[in-house]
Design a protein around this motif. Sequence first.
Motif, short mmCIF file in Angstrom:
data_model
loop_
_atom_site.label_atom_id
_atom_site.label_comp_id
_atom_site.label_asym_id
_atom_site.label_seq_id
_atom_site.Cartn_x
_atom_site.Cartn_y
_atom_site.Cartn_z
N GLU A 144 0.91 -1.26 0.09
CA GLU A 144 -0.02 0.10 0.03
C GLU A 144 0.97 1.26 0.08
N ARG A 145 1.71 1.27 0.79
CA ARG A 145 2.82 2.41 0.92
C ARG A 145 3.59 2.68 -0.25
N LEU A 146 4.17 1.66 -0.66
CA LEU A 146 4.85 1.77 -2.04
C LEU A 146 4.02 2.29 -3.16
N LYS B 239 -7.55 3.47 -1.23
CA LYS B 239 -6.34 3.74 -0.40
C LYS B 239 -6.72 5.17 0.25
N LEU B 240 -6.21 5.16 1.46
CA LEU B 240 -6.29 6.30 2.14
C LEU B 240 -4.76 6.93 2.64
N GLN B 241 -4.64 8.18 2.68
CA GLN B 241 -3.31 8.82 2.75
C GLN B 241 -3.22 8.99 4.36
N THR B 242 -2.17 8.25 4.75
CA THR B 242 -2.16 8.32 6.46
C THR B 242 -0.59 8.75 7.13
N VAL B 243 -0.81 9.05 8.26
CA VAL B 243 0.29 9.40 8.98
C VAL B 243 0.54 8.71 10.22
N TYR B 244 1.87 8.53 10.51
CA TYR B 244 2.19 7.84 11.80
C TYR B 244 1.52 8.42 13.03
N SER B 245 1.09 7.65 14.13
CA SER B 245 0.70 8.03 15.27
C SER B 245 1.39 7.19 16.55
N PRO B 246 1.61 8.25 17.43
CA PRO B 246 2.41 7.55 18.68
C PRO B 246 1.58 6.73 19.53
N LEU B 247 0.06 6.88 19.22
CA LEU B 247 -0.87 6.09 19.87
C LEU B 247 -1.09 4.85 19.72
N THR B 248 -0.40 4.13 18.35
CA THR B 248 -0.59 3.01 17.88
C THR B 248 0.07 1.92 18.72
N PRO C 86 -5.46 14.99 9.79
CA PRO C 86 -4.71 13.98 9.02
C PRO C 86 -5.25 12.55 9.45
N LEU C 87 -5.30 11.76 8.73
CA LEU C 87 -5.69 10.30 9.22
C LEU C 87 -4.54 9.33 9.51
N GLU C 88 -4.28 8.95 10.61
CA GLU C 88 -3.71 8.03 11.23
C GLU C 88 -3.53 6.83 11.28
N ASP C 89 -2.57 6.01 11.09
CA ASP C 89 -2.53 4.66 11.33
C ASP C 89 -2.36 4.31 12.67
N ARG C 90 -3.53 3.69 13.23
CA ARG C 90 -3.48 3.21 14.63
C ARG C 90 -4.00 1.56 14.71
N GLY D 162 -4.85 0.60 5.63
CA GLY D 162 -4.56 1.70 4.87
C GLY D 162 -5.52 2.28 3.80
N GLN D 163 -6.84 1.55 3.84
CA GLN D 163 -7.72 1.83 2.78
C GLN D 163 -9.00 1.99 3.50
#
Lengths: 334, 225
Positions: A48-50, A68-77, A141-145, A228-229
């Motif tokens: 997905e990322r690639l 697919k959704l554009q996502t950012v890192y989250s420290p809460l993961t 921003p949408l986060e990956d959690r 991611g989607q």
Amino acid sequence: MLIGTPPEIPSSEITSQSEYLKRQSRRRFLRHAAAGAAAVGAAALGAERLARVLDPGQTVLAGTAGTKLQTVYSPLTTTGETLTPFYDITHYNNFYEFGVNKDDPYKHAGGLPTRPWSIQVEGLVKKPRTFGIDELLKLRPLEDRVYRHRCVEAWSMVIPWVGYSLSEFIQQCEPLSTAKYVQFFSYYNWHVEKWSGEDPGIYWPYREGLRMDEAMNPLTLLAFGLYGQVLPNQDGAPVRIVVPWKYGYKSAKSIVKVRFVKKQPDTTWNNQSPSEYGFYSNVNPSVDTVPWSQKNERRIGLPFYEQLRTTLMFNGYGDQVAYLYKGMNLRRDY
Amino acid sequence: MTRYPLILLKTFAWIACLAPFTWLAWAAVMNNLGPDPTATIAFTTGRTTLRLLAITLAISPLRRLLPRLGWLIRFRRLLGLFAFFYATLHMLTYVGLYAGFDVGLMISDIAKRRYITMGMAAWLLLLPLAATSTQWSIRKLGGKRWSRLHMLIYPAIVCGVIHFWWQMKPGVLTPLGITVIVAVILLARLVLAWAQRRKALAAAAGDARNDGRRQSKGNSIRATG
């Protein structure tokens, strides 16, 4: 697993969503252990990322399941867990509006009209209003959690959600200081959700609720996607709540209405069987329910000899949420 | 029935009875038991137990209705023992995979959760039947007492069906099929026993030298044999 450098694979090796699903059964067949499951998850995410890097035009906001959704890192993961395979997250669901069997939602949720979609905000707010799904997707921003997900039926998963803290949305709603609770309403239309029309036992629409401080805890997620989607319909498309320290039914799906209220609101399973399903419904291994002991859980998507594990208080999120219940007797307020 | 067809049929019966186990073992090795393998194992072994118990129970009424199928009796022990084999696997799935061999948890489960209580009761009812399945046991106990003991299969299958219903969530009708089948078999047995008794009484009335009560009693015991 969600962060880090993408694996070095040529673009020709990237698996499309449909092909990915097709390969799932074969993958499962070839897979022998949790390590295999992890590899599948990692490969999928890596792909997905690639894809996003190679073709940014493809990552539009919105769309139907699989976009697919554009996502950012989250420290809460949540770290250190093996992700449950996408196939299991999308083929093993409780979504009673579409049937009571685990594969019913996968089979019958196709007709859920996820576009256009909006959330109506009412009750104790400065001004009642409606949020369109595109507006919600752009709010933050949408986060990956990655969260553990513990069902009251004593099974669990590890799900890489996509979304942002519900508190971000609640701030936009501008609730009054008199609002002590927030109630969520799921989509309901028995022409679409056939099974719900036949069941006399449950008062639809599905309702859930949280105390305001629970809803404002940064862990509480407004989720729009997984892996991611865009959320598959059976997982509560296009927008749902995720409360990882509570039993799964507290995480209401396909939200159409949010109401801010003064008193503890009516919630579906509490209404069904108050002695079994409390309003709080925090994951608590020391409070049993009638049909199932809550001491253990079975992790979905693992070989049978690796499934069983001990259930943790607050599903392992005690550090972040235990303060919410200070001074409360959680045996009584279950 | 002559010897060779019997051997052939017994071979088929063994293969058929082992098929669910073979499938489970193969699927487990291939990690192909679905999203929740533990639940798949529990469901498959439980369902197979009830099916085999139902077939075992169906043999007597079938023989009575169709006397040409008298040879079916030779399969009853085999089927009954396989039912117990799957019941034991089912029980061990609970003990190992659900309870993780936690004795305290199991005790509280059996006390608190009625479907586990009922399932355990069904297994305990089958235990003496499996233990007395040998020719030696029949001789030792005597046919009459042995027959009477083996009537425990009735409460066992009823407990099993109730256990199936009680562990389902409300609204799921999966146990309906086996419930209807078991109900039909039990009803058939009742009807046949009643018909037998009537016939016996009629015979007794026609023959003044016989004691009608004794005759009918003797027949009803044979009916369960």
